[in-house]
Design a protein around this motif. Structure first.
Motif, PDB file in Angstrom:
ATOM      1  N   SER A 151       4.994   1.317 -11.097  1.00 22.48           N
ATOM      2  CA  SER A 151       5.737   1.569  -9.856  1.00 22.48           C
ATOM      3  C   SER A 151       4.816   2.008  -8.724  1.00 22.48           C
ATOM      4  N   LEU A 152       3.693   2.625  -9.076  1.00 23.39           N
ATOM      5  CA  LEU A 152       2.767   3.124  -8.061  1.00 23.39           C
ATOM      6  C   LEU A 152       1.860   2.018  -7.537  1.00 23.39           C
ATOM      7  N   PHE A 153       1.307   1.195  -8.449  1.00 19.91           N
ATOM      8  CA  PHE A 153       0.305   0.199  -8.049  1.00 19.91           C
ATOM      9  C   PHE A 153       0.714  -1.247  -8.345  1.00 19.91           C
ATOM     10  N   HIS A 154       1.939  -1.473  -8.811  1.00 17.53           N
ATOM     11  CA  HIS A 154       2.484  -2.831  -8.975  1.00 17.53           C
ATOM     12  C   HIS A 154       1.644  -3.687  -9.937  1.00 17.53           C
ATOM     13  N   ASN A 176      -8.124   3.075  -7.717  1.00 19.63           N
ATOM     14  CA  ASN A 176      -7.135   3.311  -6.663  1.00 19.63           C
ATOM     15  C   ASN A 176      -6.871   4.790  -6.455  1.00 19.63           C
ATOM     16  N   LEU A 177      -6.756   5.521  -7.555  1.00 16.78           N
ATOM     17  CA  LEU A 177      -6.471   6.953  -7.445  1.00 16.78           C
ATOM     18  C   LEU A 177      -7.649   7.693  -6.813  1.00 16.78           C
ATOM     19  N   THR A 178      -8.868   7.273  -7.151  1.00 20.77           N
ATOM     20  CA  THR A 178     -10.054   7.904  -6.570  1.00 20.77           C
ATOM     21  C   THR A 178     -10.140   7.635  -5.076  1.00 20.77           C
ATOM     22  N   ALA A 179      -9.598   6.508  -4.626  1.00 19.43           N
ATOM     23  CA  ALA A 179      -9.700   6.135  -3.216  1.00 19.43           C
ATOM     24  C   ALA A 179      -8.708   6.863  -2.324  1.00 19.43           C
ATOM     25  N   LEU A 180      -7.696   7.520  -2.885  1.00 21.15           N
ATOM     26  CA  LEU A 180      -6.623   8.098  -2.070  1.00 21.15           C
ATOM     27  C   LEU A 180      -7.124   9.257  -1.210  1.00 21.15           C
ATOM     28  N   PHE A 181      -6.703   9.259   0.047  1.00 21.45           N
ATOM     29  CA  PHE A 181      -6.892  10.406   0.931  1.00 21.45           C
ATOM     30  C   PHE A 181      -5.722  11.355   0.742  1.00 21.45           C
ATOM     31  N   GLY A 182      -5.989  12.645   0.707  1.00 20.70           N
ATOM     32  CA  GLY A 182      -4.917  13.619   0.623  1.00 20.70           C
ATOM     33  C   GLY A 182      -4.532  14.204   1.958  1.00 20.70           C
ATOM     34  N   PHE A 187       0.836  -1.196   0.000  1.00 26.19           N
ATOM     35  CA  PHE A 187       0.000   0.000   0.000  1.00 26.19           C
ATOM     36  C   PHE A 187       0.874   1.250   0.000  1.00 26.19           C
ATOM     37  N   LEU A 188       0.272   2.360  -0.402  1.00 27.46           N
ATOM     38  CA  LEU A 188       0.945   3.651  -0.384  1.00 27.46           C
ATOM     39  C   LEU A 188       0.711   4.312   0.963  1.00 27.46           C
ATOM     40  N   VAL A 241       0.563  10.333 -13.146  1.00 29.18           N
ATOM     41  CA  VAL A 241      -0.513   9.338 -13.320  1.00 29.18           C
ATOM     42  C   VAL A 241      -1.863  10.029 -13.280  1.00 29.18           C
ATOM     43  N   ALA A 242      -2.028  10.958 -12.336  1.00 27.05           N
ATOM     44  CA  ALA A 242      -3.297  11.689 -12.239  1.00 27.05           C
ATOM     45  C   ALA A 242      -3.549  12.529 -13.492  1.00 27.05           C
ATOM     46  N   SER A 243      -2.502  13.151 -14.021  1.00 27.72           N
ATOM     47  CA  SER A 243      -2.658  13.953 -15.245  1.00 27.72           C
ATOM     48  C   SER A 243      -3.102  13.085 -16.409  1.00 27.72           C
ATOM     49  N   TYR A 244      -2.520  11.898 -16.511  1.00 28.39           N
ATOM     50  CA  TYR A 244      -2.915  10.999 -17.601  1.00 28.39           C
ATOM     51  C   TYR A 244      -4.356  10.526 -17.439  1.00 28.39           C
ATOM     52  N   LEU A 245      -4.744  10.147 -16.223  1.00 32.27           N
ATOM     53  CA  LEU A 245      -6.106   9.636 -16.016  1.00 32.27           C
ATOM     54  C   LEU A 245      -7.154  10.724 -16.218  1.00 32.27           C
ATOM     55  N   CYS A 246      -6.777  11.979 -15.958  1.00 40.09           N
ATOM     56  CA  CYS A 246      -7.737  13.072 -16.180  1.00 40.09           C
ATOM     57  C   CYS A 246      -7.941  13.348 -17.673  1.00 40.09           C
TER      58      CYS A 246
END
Length: 619
Positions: free
Chosen positions: A505-508, A557-563, A277-278, A482-487
């Protein structure tokens, strides 16, 4: 044969209502004429009873006639009226119970005491007496209000039941979600018990996200990393939390959380129960730490000393407030500052700067100690600069706060503020103070020009904050591309190999599979045609699981991240109100129940809860 006969099931036929004047009620066949009941709805039993006891009805009301139909309808109405005498109290009792649950939920939402239910009921009765004075059924309305069960013990049980119902709804969502992230923070309550707050952010198959309080765990002894880990693992084992769905953990950055060897995060990564996990340090905490890099100690020390000399003594404070009233000042008092409250420094400095003329006059009139800094134009300019800069930092801090804050939005806000700092530095080099209103006002008051002063010292302060932002916010550097690409996955200059390697590298994920999906998506004409700007973030729902498994999972996964740990901080604010010095003996279970009801977006199932309760009216 006997056993087979006993287990045989008999069914009541609607034709028997007119044939034998019987109806089926409460699992029994009831005679409409004499209200006698027959246990088994067998035709022979009903026919024998009718022809033996009520044989004259065949002559008075001939079979298949309209007269007989009317008579059956009339007798059914009489039976229903008789039964309603007994069911009406139950109906009223259920309504009163549901109302009791609703009122208890409102009390919990507003963090009120359990005993306040009696106050609500008393106010309700008093208001009803005035509001419904001209109503014909006023007495019935007031009686229904008095039927509500709102004693202290009842409200306590209602809150316990509703908290269990809300927790069950949360458990079902955790089971159904695709993945989730957690945020941890720890604080002490009014009796110095350390409370570990855990929030969860779940993402579902439709890309929808939901943030809820997972639990709050009391730490009775030490609050080391191993203690936090042990308490959380006990909760995981008790609730069967599916840790394999865990994507990331966000903490406040305390040593007990992020220690390299014995911190909570380190112990989680060493445990076989946790997946890869991150982990992130809260963005808001990092922003607050960056703000402390400002080297303006001489300004803060003098300002704090002056304010404390006025606020520390009751007489001096009263005289100063009277002085403000006489001069017609906009404010009526000074503010205090503490490092624990991140926004207090900006508010403290702004109030001090606005009341500076009144402060000077009051110090002269009251013959306080003299402060030469109040007449030093350089110190006053430093005060104005610090006020303007902390005001900008406060605005940025407020922008990062709030529920349902996507980590992409928070990263964007950080990048925007770094660009703003660079802009401020450039403008200071050009002697442009359009972003520093307090400095402009101070220079006008002194009749000086900023060009004549040393702007390098102010530019150095801005640059030091900018460098600290660059140093601290490296955790989220791997997420940004990664966020820029997904957007926007259809950009003209997308490096497939670079994006795929960053995702892997981020999510294996499997690198080859990710590359193939990126290339497939870039050349998918149908998806491109439907990828419009008004899709409200639903783009990834268009991608099929079979064709774009890894990219969809990356989006989940990206949507689930807490900032940040903002939700935990809010929960602690609620906790301070719920478990106050007036409710210091509240148990940990009741604290969790009240906190869950106060913060949850779930609505308890009142009907289900009332059905499981004894629906008795208040005595």
């Amino acid at each position: 044969m006997a056993e087979a006969k006993k287990t045989k099931t008999y069914h009541f036929h609607s034709d028997w209502e007119e044939d034998y004047f019987f109806v089926y009620s409460n699992s029994k066949s009831v005679c409409l004429i004499c209200n006698s009941s027959v246990a088994l709805p067998k035709k022979g039993n009903l026919e024998r009873h009718f022809k033996t006891v009520h044989k004259r009805y065949d002559a008075d009301f001939p079979a298949k006639s309209a007269l007989r139909t009317r008579k059956v309808r009339e007798l059914k109405g009489q039976l229903a009226a008789q039964q309603s005498i007994f069911t009406r109290p139950n109906t009223k009792g259920k309504a009163a119970t549901i109302a009791s649950y609703r009122v208890s939920h409102v009390l919990a939402k507003h963090k009120k005491s359990f005993k306040d239910g009696k106050v609500v009921k008393e106010a309700f009765v008093e208001a009803a007496d005035a509001l419904f004075g001209d109503f014909k059924d006023k007495s019935d309305i007031i009686a229904a209000i008095k039927d509500m069960q709102l004693s202290r013990g009842t409200v306590t049980r209602r809150c316990e039941g509703m908290a269990e119902d809300v927790e069950e709804q949360l458990r079902k969502d955790v089971e159904q979600c695709e993945c989730f992230s957690l945020q941890f923070d720890e604080s002490t309550d009014v009796v110095d018990v350390a409370q570990l707050c855990v929030y969860i952010r779940m993402v579902f198959g439709d890309m929808g996200a939901k943030e809820e309080l997972l639990t709050i765990l009391p730490l009775k002894g030490h609050t080391r990393g191993e203690d936090i880990f042990q308490a959380f693992m006990e909760f995981v084992n008790k609730t069967q939390l599916p840790l394999f769905k865990l994507i990331s953990i966000t903490t406040d950055g305390a040593p007990a959380m992020v220690g390299r060897t014995s911190g909570f995060i380190a112990l989680c990564k060493q445990s076989e129960y946790f997946p890869d996990f991150l982990n992130y340090h809260c963005i808001i905490h990092q922003q607050a730490l960056c703000s402390k890099i400002l080297n303006m100690k001489e300004v803060m020390d003098v300002a704090m000393k002056i304010v404390c000399s006025v606020r520390a003594r009751s007489l001096q404070r009263r005289l100063f407030r009277a002085h403000l009233e006489e001069t017609g000042a906009e404010h009526t008092d000074l503010l205090l500052h503490t490092d624990v409250r991140w926004l207090s420094r900006g508010k403290f400095l702004a109030r001090f700067s606005e009341l500076l003329p009144e402060i000077k006059d009051f110090l002269k009139l009251s013959k306080h100690a003299e402060y030469a800094q109040l007449e030093d134009y350089q110190w006053l300019l430093d005060l104005a600069f610090l006020t303007d800069l902390t005001d900008l930092l406060n605005d940025f801090n407020l922008e990062l706060q709030g529920k349902d804050k996507h980590v992409i939005n928070m990263i964007s806000a950080v990048n925007t503020f770094k660009s703003k700092l660079q802009l401020l530095s450039n403008r200071l080099q050009r002697y442009d103070l359009c972003n520093f209103p307090h400095m402009q006002a101070e220079l006008q008051r002194q009749g000086k020009d900023f060009v004549q002063l040393d702007s390098a010292r102010f530019e150095e302060q801005v640059q030091s904050i900018l460098l600290e932002f660059e140093r601290r916010f490296t955790d989220f550097g791997s997420i940004e591309p990664v966020a820029s690409y997904l957007c926007f996955p259809f950009g003209p200059s997308i490096d497939v190999d670079s994006i795929a390697s960053k995702i892997v590298s981020l999510f294996h994920f499997d690198n080859t599979a990710v590359e193939n999906e990126i290339l497939t998506l870039q050349n998918d004409i149908e998806i491109k045609s439907r990828a419009t700007s008004d899709m409200n973030g639903e783009f990834w729902n268009l991608l099929t699981e079979q064709k774009y498994h890894n990219l969809r999972k990356c989006a989940f996964n990206l949507t689930a991240l807490f900032g940040s740990t903002y939700l935990c901080e809010c929960a602690f604010s609620h906790m301070k109100i719920i478990k106050s010095k007036y409710r210091s003996t509240m148990t940990d279970d009741h604290l969790l129940a009240c906190l869950r009801l106060a913060t949850s977006s779930y609505c308890p199932d009142y009907e289900k809860l009332a059905a499981s309760s004894q629906c008795q009216r208040s005595h």
